[in-house]
Design a protein around this motif. Sequence first.
Motif, PDB file in Angstrom:
ATOM      1  N   TYR A  98       0.812  -1.206   0.000  1.00 60.57           N
ATOM      2  CA  TYR A  98       0.000   0.000   0.000  1.00 60.57           C
ATOM      3  C   TYR A  98       0.853   1.268   0.000  1.00 60.57           C
ATOM      4  CZ  TYR A  98      -3.949  -3.010   1.291  1.00 60.57           C
ATOM      5  OH  TYR A  98      -4.916  -3.961   1.318  1.00 60.57           O
ATOM      6  N   ALA A  99       1.981   1.215   0.639  1.00 60.09           N
ATOM      7  CA  ALA A  99       2.819   2.411   0.767  1.00 60.09           C
ATOM      8  C   ALA A  99       3.921   2.444  -0.279  1.00 60.09           C
ATOM      9  CB  ALA A  99       3.424   2.474   2.165  1.00 60.09           C
ATOM     10  N   LYS A 100       3.762   1.676  -1.370  1.00 59.11           N
ATOM     11  CA  LYS A 100       4.801   1.619  -2.387  1.00 59.11           C
ATOM     12  C   LYS A 100       4.200   1.814  -3.765  1.00 59.11           C
ATOM     13  CE  LYS A 100       7.713  -1.691   0.133  1.00 59.11           C
ATOM     14  NZ  LYS A 100       8.410  -2.987   0.062  1.00 59.11           N
ATOM     15  N   ASN A 101       5.060   2.167  -4.709  1.00 59.03           N
ATOM     16  CA  ASN A 101       4.688   2.110  -6.103  1.00 59.03           C
ATOM     17  C   ASN A 101       4.983   0.700  -6.596  1.00 59.03           C
ATOM     18  OD1 ASN A 101       4.029   4.814  -6.119  1.00 59.03           O
ATOM     19  ND2 ASN A 101       6.072   5.457  -6.742  1.00 59.03           N
ATOM     20  N   LEU A 325      -0.130   3.896  -5.669  1.00 60.72           N
ATOM     21  CA  LEU A 325      -1.200   3.616  -4.720  1.00 60.72           C
ATOM     22  C   LEU A 325      -1.213   4.652  -3.609  1.00 60.72           C
ATOM     23  CD1 LEU A 325      -0.699  -0.242  -4.373  1.00 60.72           C
ATOM     24  CD2 LEU A 325      -2.071   1.013  -6.040  1.00 60.72           C
ATOM     25  N   LEU A 326      -2.396   4.946  -3.121  1.00 59.00           N
ATOM     26  CA  LEU A 326      -2.573   5.869  -2.006  1.00 59.00           C
ATOM     27  C   LEU A 326      -3.204   5.093  -0.852  1.00 59.00           C
ATOM     28  CD1 LEU A 326      -2.414   8.780  -0.979  1.00 59.00           C
ATOM     29  CD2 LEU A 326      -4.719   9.128  -1.871  1.00 59.00           C
ATOM     30  N   GLN A 327      -2.514   5.065   0.292  1.00 57.26           N
ATOM     31  CA  GLN A 327      -2.994   4.303   1.442  1.00 57.26           C
ATOM     32  C   GLN A 327      -4.051   5.105   2.191  1.00 57.26           C
ATOM     33  OE1 GLN A 327       0.072   2.986   4.033  1.00 57.26           O
ATOM     34  NE2 GLN A 327      -1.265   1.698   5.284  1.00 57.26           N
ATOM     35  N   LEU A 328      -5.194   4.444   2.455  1.00 60.24           N
ATOM     36  CA  LEU A 328      -6.274   5.042   3.218  1.00 60.24           C
ATOM     37  C   LEU A 328      -6.599   4.113   4.376  1.00 60.24           C
ATOM     38  CD1 LEU A 328      -8.678   6.355   0.424  1.00 60.24           C
ATOM     39  CD2 LEU A 328      -7.062   7.667   1.798  1.00 60.24           C
TER      40      LEU A 328
END
Length: 554
Positions: A98-101, A325-328
């Motif tokens: 989630y916190a990576k490309n 990605l954008l973590q929510l």
Amino acid sequence: MNRSRYVPFERNRYFYGKLLTVRDFMTEQTYNADKRRLVNRLLYGSGVVAGLQVVAVDDKSIAIETGVALDALGREIVVPSPMTMKLSNVDGFTNHDYAKNVYLCLAYNEKPKEPVHAVGGMSNSEEISEHNRIQESYRLFVTDKRPKHPNISFEHLMFNEWAWYDDGSVSIYQYTPRYIKQDEEFEITLVIEKTLQSPPVSFEFIPQFPSLTVVDGDVDGKIVFQEPLDSGETQFVKQIRLKAATQEEGMEQAESVLFLSATTGSVKLTIGDRVVYDLNVLKQKLEIIEQDVASKIISDYYNRPLDLALDAPSEPSIYLAQLNLLQLGASYVIDKIIPQPFQDYVMNPTLLYKLMKHKFIAADRNGQSAQQADIIPFDQVKAPQPFPLIEEEFARIMPETEEIEPTPTVTTGIAEISIVSEKKKKWFQSRESTFYSEEIKHGFTDSVPYITTAISDEDIKSDVAVPEMWKKSDALISGDLSILKGSEYELHYPKLSIAIIQFPTNQTFRIAVKVHKKTDIMRVRVRWWATGAVAVKAEELPQHAHLEAAAAIE
């Protein structure tokens, strides 16, 4: 074929009475497949051939269109139908991504199918089953690792890659040309990639580039990158323009190997409030040469050994897209999709030739020579001249006559045709009737034109007030009117058939309308177009059946 080594080819030799076993049939298949894959590897390389575009369907789903690719082993990968899937269902995707490309990759895959009983393998106790077919398929998966630079087709022949830093969320890579020419300018490129969650990034170092002069891109002798505030981007490119010194300016040899480096203690990477010290020490190779760079690259390409030409990773894949990605919270959304982040394409040779030819012509129009454009002038390669034809010899000695090409022209008009029978038919007679227009002048004197028609429901402009119920839809309709039944475009006309009768001697034509069903409509308006080589002037056209002159086609 082995993955990276050439294996001498053997094919079956057939003779009358030969016993064919599984080994013979396997040899027959692998011989043809390996030959084709060898050609794919050496002539075409790897990458996308057609299609395979990746788009975001929603915040969590992606779609991949149909397409074809070649992998580094020369195997064809075919995606026969478009796919839509949730990213979380793609192989390799995990929560820590989630916190990576991440990258969406495509790989060749084989799947056995059609299990059948193996007659030769049956025993008293059990039956043995084998698969009757092997389906050549594909596998989609997600990875957070960039491809190694040598694994990207031919990139290592032209560029050197250096990884300053890469922790999965922030990466900094530097690319330099492998070769540069003396006294010519060139560029080195810094590529900074980060995730949307990563804080702002800044990076700087003092270069040590012997025999090179920085032309543009430094600040007081430093290479500096500062991420713009609130940019919303995840990838940044900074280019530094340099110039190679000539031999007279201090170079000891005509060809020299340089190692680019940075001054000790000058490298500084800041990610938010954190200063990162564990960066790789820069030592990047660069060669200054006298000859043309393109010629040197081509020479390296053809002089490489076969083992190196056939070198490939054990499990090659095609990088189709980079997914930001954008973590929510505990979930994620797809913020952006970058298609083909490493430009992994297979170029069609015919297209490449035409692009080079076009570039050469464009350079010539700008006043540059072929040498300045650095493109081989394909057009100037002289072919052997054939023996002249007798017609060409006569044309050469005869005086030239001007040939006036006819200008294609279109005339058009509207014919109103009455569809009221002259006498009423009896009930047992056919209700189908054919009606004809008067003879219409099409306006072409030296040719038989091509005539097309359409039912006219045009709203003819008039100064006379027309009731609303009489107004038309301002449309022209051709083809089968029954298709429009029940739609907003439906005409209250019966089923009609239209034919054209031409009279070449009179330079006229008639329009025939056949009515297939009883109707209360008394007239049918038909728009016609006549296309020919030469037409009379508009003012000479007869004003018959609302005849109008159209503009000439250029």
